[in-house]
Design an enzyme around this catalytic site. Structure first.
Site, PDB file in Angstrom:
ATOM      1  N   HIS A 257       0.860  -1.189   0.000  1.00 50.36           N
ATOM      2  CA  HIS A 257       0.000   0.000   0.000  1.00 50.36           C
ATOM      3  C   HIS A 257       0.892   1.233   0.000  1.00 50.36           C
ATOM      4  O   HIS A 257       1.950   1.248   0.620  1.00 50.36           O
ATOM      5  CB  HIS A 257      -0.892   0.024   1.252  1.00 50.36           C
ATOM      6  CG  HIS A 257      -2.079   0.910   1.102  1.00 50.36           C
ATOM      7  ND1 HIS A 257      -2.012   2.260   1.315  1.00 50.36           N
ATOM      8  CD2 HIS A 257      -3.348   0.634   0.738  1.00 50.36           C
ATOM      9  CE1 HIS A 257      -3.210   2.785   1.110  1.00 50.36           C
ATOM     10  NE2 HIS A 257      -4.038   1.834   0.746  1.00 50.36           N
ATOM     11  N   ASP A 313      -7.867  -5.418  -0.446  1.00 55.43           N
ATOM     12  CA  ASP A 313      -8.309  -6.280  -1.546  1.00 55.43           C
ATOM     13  C   ASP A 313      -8.013  -7.754  -1.311  1.00 55.43           C
ATOM     14  O   ASP A 313      -8.572  -8.608  -2.005  1.00 55.43           O
ATOM     15  CB  ASP A 313      -7.632  -5.824  -2.850  1.00 55.43           C
ATOM     16  CG  ASP A 313      -8.161  -4.461  -3.272  1.00 55.43           C
ATOM     17  OD1 ASP A 313      -7.351  -3.537  -3.444  1.00 55.43           O
ATOM     18  OD2 ASP A 313      -9.393  -4.321  -3.352  1.00 55.43           O
TER      19      ASP A 313
HETATM   20  C1  SDX Z   1      -6.150  -0.050  -3.048  1.00 56.01           C
HETATM   21  O1  SDX Z   1      -4.495   4.471  -2.094  1.00 56.01           O
HETATM   22  C2  SDX Z   1      -5.453   3.840  -1.497  1.00 56.01           C
HETATM   23  O2  SDX Z   1      -5.888   4.178  -0.404  1.00 56.01           O
HETATM   24  C3  SDX Z   1      -5.993   2.655  -2.267  1.00 56.01           C
HETATM   25  C4  SDX Z   1      -6.983   1.770  -1.508  1.00 56.01           C
HETATM   26  C5  SDX Z   1      -8.289   2.477  -1.259  1.00 56.01           C
HETATM   27  O3  SDX Z   1      -9.012   2.097  -0.330  1.00 56.01           O
HETATM   28  O4  SDX Z   1      -8.650   3.366  -2.079  1.00 56.01           O
HETATM   29  O5  SDX Z   1      -6.434   1.366  -0.279  1.00 56.01           O
HETATM   30  C6  SDX Z   1      -7.335   0.529  -2.333  1.00 56.01           C
HETATM   31  O6  SDX Z   1      -5.896   0.320  -4.178  1.00 56.01           O
HETATM   32  C7  SDX Z   1      -5.248  -1.015  -2.326  1.00 56.01           C
HETATM   33  C8  SDX Z   1      -4.013  -1.464  -3.178  1.00 56.01           C
HETATM   34  C9  SDX Z   1      -4.452  -2.544  -4.160  1.00 56.01           C
HETATM   35  N1  SDX Z   1      -3.362  -2.829  -5.103  1.00 56.01           N
HETATM   36  C10 SDX Z   1      -2.702  -4.028  -5.020  1.00 56.01           C
HETATM   37  O7  SDX Z   1      -2.890  -4.889  -4.180  1.00 56.01           O
HETATM   38  C11 SDX Z   1      -1.679  -4.215  -6.151  1.00 56.01           C
HETATM   39  C12 SDX Z   1      -0.389  -4.773  -5.581  1.00 56.01           C
HETATM   40  N2  SDX Z   1       0.232  -3.719  -4.804  1.00 56.01           N
HETATM   41  C13 SDX Z   1       1.310  -2.972  -5.355  1.00 56.01           C
HETATM   42  O8  SDX Z   1       1.311  -2.831  -6.721  1.00 56.01           O
HETATM   43  C14 SDX Z   1       1.732  -1.768  -4.519  1.00 56.01           C
HETATM   44  O9  SDX Z   1       1.862  -2.200  -3.233  1.00 56.01           O
HETATM   45  C15 SDX Z   1       0.906  -0.503  -4.566  1.00 56.01           C
HETATM   46  C16 SDX Z   1       0.672  -0.044  -5.960  1.00 56.01           C
HETATM   47  C17 SDX Z   1      -0.406  -0.709  -3.895  1.00 56.01           C
HETATM   48  C18 SDX Z   1       1.673   0.570  -3.797  1.00 56.01           C
HETATM   49  O10 SDX Z   1       2.861   0.692  -4.459  1.00 56.01           O
HETATM   50  P1  SDX Z   1       3.900   1.867  -4.147  1.00 56.01           P
HETATM   51  O11 SDX Z   1       3.536   2.679  -2.976  1.00 56.01           O
HETATM   52  O12 SDX Z   1       4.122   2.588  -5.422  1.00 56.01           O
HETATM   53  O13 SDX Z   1       5.147   1.030  -3.688  1.00 56.01           O
HETATM   54  P2  SDX Z   1       6.281   0.554  -4.652  1.00 56.01           P
HETATM   55  O14 SDX Z   1       5.696   0.074  -5.937  1.00 56.01           O
HETATM   56  O15 SDX Z   1       7.274   1.651  -4.684  1.00 56.01           O
HETATM   57  O16 SDX Z   1       6.871  -0.741  -3.896  1.00 56.01           O
HETATM   58  C19 SDX Z   1       7.842  -0.596  -2.891  1.00 56.01           C
HETATM   59  C20 SDX Z   1       8.610  -1.891  -2.946  1.00 56.01           C
HETATM   60  C21 SDX Z   1       9.009  -2.277  -4.378  1.00 56.01           C
HETATM   61  O17 SDX Z   1      10.224  -3.007  -4.316  1.00 56.01           O
HETATM   62  P3  SDX Z   1      11.543  -2.349  -4.994  1.00 56.01           P
HETATM   63  O18 SDX Z   1      11.146  -2.008  -6.425  1.00 56.01           O
HETATM   64  O19 SDX Z   1      11.820  -1.119  -4.162  1.00 56.01           O
HETATM   65  O20 SDX Z   1      12.572  -3.438  -4.887  1.00 56.01           O
HETATM   66  O21 SDX Z   1       7.769  -2.974  -2.476  1.00 56.01           O
HETATM   67  C22 SDX Z   1       7.585  -3.899  -3.537  1.00 56.01           C
HETATM   68  C23 SDX Z   1       7.949  -3.210  -4.835  1.00 56.01           C
HETATM   69  O22 SDX Z   1       8.415  -4.165  -5.764  1.00 56.01           O
HETATM   70  N3  SDX Z   1       6.174  -4.243  -3.586  1.00 56.01           N
HETATM   71  C24 SDX Z   1       5.701  -5.460  -3.852  1.00 56.01           C
HETATM   72  C25 SDX Z   1       4.309  -5.327  -3.791  1.00 56.01           C
HETATM   73  N4  SDX Z   1       3.968  -4.057  -3.509  1.00 56.01           N
HETATM   74  C26 SDX Z   1       5.145  -3.388  -3.387  1.00 56.01           C
HETATM   75  N5  SDX Z   1       6.331  -6.622  -4.146  1.00 56.01           N
HETATM   76  C27 SDX Z   1       5.526  -7.688  -4.353  1.00 56.01           C
HETATM   77  N6  SDX Z   1       4.160  -7.654  -4.315  1.00 56.01           N
HETATM   78  C28 SDX Z   1       3.533  -6.494  -4.034  1.00 56.01           C
HETATM   79  N7  SDX Z   1       2.195  -6.457  -3.993  1.00 56.01           N
END
Ligand code: SDX
Length: 377
Positions: A257, A313
């Site tokens: 998140h 989710d």
């Molecule tokens: C919702 O914003 C809100 O409030 C949204 C929400 C709402 O109620 O409206 O809460 C609802 O959208 C929840 C999120 C649902 N999305 C997912 O579940 C998709 C999977 N999650 C990720 O794609 C990610 O966690 C995000 C998009 C939700 C957040 O990503 P960020 O803040 O941009 O973080 P990031 O991509 O910079 O990740 C930081 C690190 C990365 O590693 P490095 O590149 O630094 O090595 O954490 C890793 C990412 O690779 N990482 C994950 C991961 N999420 C982050 N690795 C594996 N699986 C994941 N799900």
């Protein structure tokens, strides 16, 4: 100061909700989400978001009367949905349906606070009806007219199947709506606020939000969580499946998140609902797979020094699937509930509006001269 994805940038003040990212807490207008999930209905939460306080009995009766009266969708809009190919994704169909509603809403272009409040109620009342009709039509069935006797969440389940949900299923759907109603400046809410900040209309703001929520990094994640659970198939496959996905640098849907750096407080509430449903129906498989995924993610991401936790989710997928809802409708459910939050933010934005227009840093070439086309390439 540039920040990719506006990470950490405060773009507005809001009285609607506060997210405690480090602690994993969520508050709607001063009430902890756990308290609301336990002691308030979705209709009461709508009143809280729109009017600033939980309703008295009389206020709730008046709001319920409006939400019931406004839940019908006129036949012209249903006929537009009827013409969409059955293969249309339900969120794309909802985007079309919500947009078409504007053409039949006499107040669509009236941006007065009073008209916007009435439209917030109409949109929130109609989104479940649109979603159920979309699902019925793509399966070659006629939409089921909304019940006038059921709450908003129970009526949604009724319109999907034609049978009234039992008390447990109705309560679980209602709690799920409350948990998805509002969440600060998430991407789809921000899209709604950017849209109306140009003094465009509420329907346009909600259509922008629907298109934004559809993406798998946001609301679309719950559908992909279910696809993951089905791909894993059995609890014993969870660990190798997740490890392989992480090796391929894939994102595990339902985890992580932008704001929560602890467990999303909505996740344990949804997990408990999934446990209640599993206990009732006897099918604990999806929950067992989910728990195995959570365990291997805790271990693997801990090893990588990047602890990430389940978000809203992750467990909602098992809840909705066990309620008999097809996985490609999951994000529509999210949109139905979040229409309360989107419309509340739209009205808040317009109370003290300023066009939202950030900057971009130009990093392209400069000083180029136009050449005749014969001398290009
Ligand atoms: C919702 O914003 C809100 O409030 C949204 C929400 C709402 O109620 O409206 O809460 C609802 O959208 C929840 C999120 C649902 N999305 C997912 O579940 C998709 C999977 N999650 C990720 O794609 C990610 O966690 C995000 C998009 C939700 C957040 O990503 P960020 O803040 O941009 O973080 P990031 O991509 O910079 O990740 C930081 C690190 C990365 O590693 P490095 O590149 O630094 O090595 O954490 C890793 C990412 O690779 N990482 C994950 C991961 N999420 C982050 N690795 C594996 N699986 C994941 N799900």
């Amino acid at each position: 100061m540039s920040s990719r994805g506006l990470e950490g940038v405060v773009v507005a003040e809001t009285e609607l909700s506060k997210i405690y990212g480090e602690e994993g807490r969520l508050v709607y207008r001063g009430y902890e989400i756990e308290d609301l999930a336990e002691h308030a209905t979705f209709e009461e939460v709508c009143h809280l978001l729109w009017y600033g306080e939980l309703p008295t009995r009389e206020q709730l009766a008046a709001l319920n009367e409006r939400l019931v009266a406004d839940r019908d969708v006129n036949s012209e809009v249903i006929d537009i949905l009827r013409r969409l190919p059955p293969s249309t994704h339900p969120m794309a169909a909802l985007r079309t349906g919500a947009s078409a509603l504007a053409s039949f809403d006499p107040e669509a272009e009236d941006m007065s606070p009073e008209a916007n409040q009435r439209k917030a109620i109409r949109l929130t009342a109609k989104m479940p009806t649109l979603t159920a009709a979309i699902d019925r039509l793509r399966n070659g069935k006629e939409p089921i007219a909304p019940s006038k006797d059921l709450g908003l969440a129970a009526n949604f389940l009724y319109m999907l199947s034609g049978s009234e949900p039992d008390e447990l299923n109705a309560r679980i759907m209602d709690v799920a709506f409350t948990l998805h109603a509002e969440h600060g400046m998430n991407a789809s809410t921000f899209a709604a606020r950017v849209t109306v900040a140009t003094l465009s209309d509420m329907h346009s703001g909600v259509v922008s939000a629907i298109g934004t929520l559809k993406g798998p990094l946001h609301g679309g994640a719950n559908e992909r969580v279910m696809e993951m659970l089905k791909a894993i198939g059995e609890p014993e496959n969870a660990e190798p499946w997740v490890r392989a996905a992480l090796e391929r640098k894939e994102r595990i849907m339902g985890f992580g998140h932008r704001v929560y750096k602890a467990l999303d407080p909505r996740a344990p509430i949804l997990k408990k609902l999934a446990e209640e449903l599993a206990a009732k129906g006897g099918n604990t498989k999806w929950l067992e797979i989910s728990e195995r995924i959570q365990a291997v993610m805790r271990e693997e991401m801990g090893k990588r020094g990047k602890p990430i936790y389940p978000n809203v989710d992750f467990f909602s997928a098992s809840v909705y699937y066990t309620l008999g809802i097809p996985s490609d409708l999951f994000t529509n459910i999210f949109a139905c509930a979040r229409t309360a939050g989107w419309t509340a933010h739209i009205m808040e934005q317009l109370k003290d509006n300023r066009l939202i227009r950030p900057k971009a840093e130009y990093v392209g070439p400069l000083g180029k001269k136009v050449q005749p086309i014969e001398r290009r390439g």
